[in-house]
Design an enzyme around this catalytic site. Structure first.
Site, mmCIF file in Angstrom:
data_model
loop_
_atom_site.group_PDB
_atom_site.id
_atom_site.type_symbol
_atom_site.label_atom_id
_atom_site.label_comp_id
_atom_site.label_asym_id
_atom_site.label_seq_id
_atom_site.Cartn_x
_atom_site.Cartn_y
_atom_site.Cartn_z
ATOM 1 N N HIS A 125 6.368 -6.901 12.237
ATOM 2 C CA HIS A 125 5.116 -6.141 12.138
ATOM 3 C C HIS A 125 4.848 -5.542 13.536
ATOM 4 C CE1 HIS A 125 1.130 -5.864 9.726
ATOM 5 N NE2 HIS A 125 0.981 -5.072 10.790
ATOM 6 N N GLU A 170 5.479 -1.446 7.139
ATOM 7 C CA GLU A 170 5.174 -0.030 7.391
ATOM 8 C C GLU A 170 6.113 0.638 8.396
ATOM 9 O OE1 GLU A 170 1.067 0.550 8.358
ATOM 10 O OE2 GLU A 170 0.341 -0.354 6.520
ATOM 11 N N TYR A 298 -5.058 2.133 2.113
ATOM 12 C CA TYR A 298 -6.398 2.173 2.704
ATOM 13 C C TYR A 298 -7.206 3.408 2.303
ATOM 14 C CZ TYR A 298 -5.027 -1.709 5.643
ATOM 15 O OH TYR A 298 -4.620 -2.943 6.077
#
Ligand code: FCB
Length: 449
Positions: A125, A170, A298
């Site tokens: 991450h 991501e 989001y």
């Protein structure tokens, strides 16, 4: 169709969890032999972080993980998504293993299991060891092979106990914000470098999948991608094209190679990517079948006259992100219609809100965050009714934490963190979410207890 105003019942086996990431919460960046990460270096550059903060203390989770697992347990959550800091395990990125760093995750996993909380681990991450960035980071193909060695080390130690492994979080943001816009570590600004980084990140994922399977044959293995639908109010073909290009660059660029469809040809052309980095066999490796796709959602982005984000017509979060709950259903149904992955988890969804109503007991009555979570979960339920196999949901985030280039100014937590005392106080949204986790019913009613 589910009536938006009515409570919705999710299946009993649906997993309710919350998510964090290593650099955003752990702190203790120099403890027990941890090496430097690109985020430590980036934070030390004046102006890189809006509020001039860094990750040295963050939520001090490294020292408070017992308390934090107890908190997860008191909220009745059944799963916890966290990430492993590569520089804690391999301070130089490769070579000597830092046993103390691995021990930390070993303890965390055991505590979660003892509390009956399923550990969902993410291997990367964003906190690349600085030593690897010094060798050209993700632009260097070797970093993908080095990631496989790192995966090996972690899986050998934890592969017997972790329920679910995600290789990357991501990769779009790693490649784009890290190597194209420079707003994230390592702060570089080059389109060819970003394209190379994206390819090597995907390659790292593909190469690591068999290692995860070898050492964790009973666990799920997959990847976490972010999806931000591009939207325009305009009929102008230029705007429509801009939407398609953004969708190609941010969304399709990652999911399509993983699904076996290769890089989106239209976007490769519009970017002028020469694809020199692709070697024989790479695309086969990248499309190694996954057990699950982790979906982070989001907001949407709006395109107008070639400009991003100029026409925000919906209510905004504190990130100035439009609140567009139906987007989560749209992306789930589109993904499933196009690629039919075996199953999906919402690995991140949540909102930074101003949290202005902190009382003397540090309690935050964040009805706006409850509304956000409620409205998105109702849309997830609709996607499931449409036939999308979604098996769990992770609220981002368990804690207020270090929100990358925004520092600590943006609060995403369902639990408030007082950064002076480091006390944790569940917000109204955490109490609401506890009811959801206990009952699998998503309604607006909230019974504080
Ligand atoms: C996602 C990141 C996560 C957090 C949220 C708000 O892009 O994965 O770490 O910053 O956004």
């Amino acid at each position: 169709m589910t009536d938006q105003s009515n409570p919705v019942k999710f299946p009993d086996k649906f997993l309710w969890g919350s998510a964090t990431s290593s650099f955003q919460i752990e702190g203790a960046t120099e403890a027990d032999g941890r090496g430097e990460s690109i985020w430590d270096r980036f934070c030390s550059q004046p102006g890189a972080i809006n509020d001039n903060t860094d990750g040295k203390v963050a939520c001090d989770h490294y020292h408070r993980h017992k308390e934090d697992v107890a908190l997860l347990s008191s909220l009745g959550l059944q799963a916890y998504r966290f990430s492993i800091a590569w520089p804690r395990v391999l301070p130089n990125g490769k070579g000597a293993v830092n046993t103390k760093g691995l021990d930390f995750y070993d303890r965390l996993v055991d505590e979660l299991l003892a509390a009956d909380i399923a550990p969902f681990a993410t291997l990367y991450h964003w906190d690349l060891p600085q030593a690897l960035e010094d060798k050209n980071g993700w632009v260097n193909r070797d970093t993908a092979y080095t990631f496989v060695d790192y995966t090996h080390v972690v899986l050998k130690r934890l592969g017997d106990r972790v329920a679910s492994w995600a290789t990357l979080n991501e990769p779009f943001v790693s490649a784009s914000h890290g190597y194209l816009t420079g707003e994230h570590a390592p702060g570089r600004k080059s389109l060819p470098d970003a394209c190379a980084a994206a390819h090597h990140l995907l390659l790292a994922h593909g190469l690591a999948m068999p290692v995860v399977r070898e050492f964790a044959p009973d666990a799920d293995a997959g990847i976490v991608l972010n999806f931000t639908p591009a939207f325009t109010h305009s009929d102008d073909p230029k705007d429509q094209q801009e939407c398609a290009d953004i969708d190609g660059f941010e969304n399709r660029w990652y999911v399509e190679p993983i699904a076996g469809a290769g890089y989106p040809v239209d976007t490769v052309e519009s970017l002028g990517w020469e694809q020199k980095e692709i070697q024989a066999g790479d695309l086969e490796k990248i499309s190694t079948p996954i057990d699950f796709l982790g979906v982070n959602y989001y907001t949407r982005q709006t395109v107008c006259a070639g400009e991003k984000d100029v026409k925000k017509t919906l209510p905004l979060t504190d990130m100035q992100w439009e609140i567009y709950p139906q987007g989560i259903r749209e992306i789930l149904t589109t993904l499933h219609n196009r690629h039919a992955f075996k199953k999906y988890f919402i690995t991140e969804n949540g909102a930074a809100m101003p949290d202005t109503s902190v009382d003397a007991d540090e309690f935050v009555d964040d009805q706006d965050r409850i509304d956000y979570l409620h409205d998105h979960l109702q849309q997830v339920a609709q996607a499931m009714q449409d036939g999308v196999p979604v098996e769990g949901y992770f609220a981002w985030s368990l804690f207020d934490n270090f929100e990358w280039a925004h520092g600590y100014a943006k609060r995403f937590g369902i639990v408030r963190v007082n950064y002076e005392t480091l006390t944790r106080t569940p917000k109204a949204s955490a109490l609401w979410y506890r009811e959801v986790a206990n009952t699998s019913i998503v309604g607006r009613e909230h019974t504080p207890t």
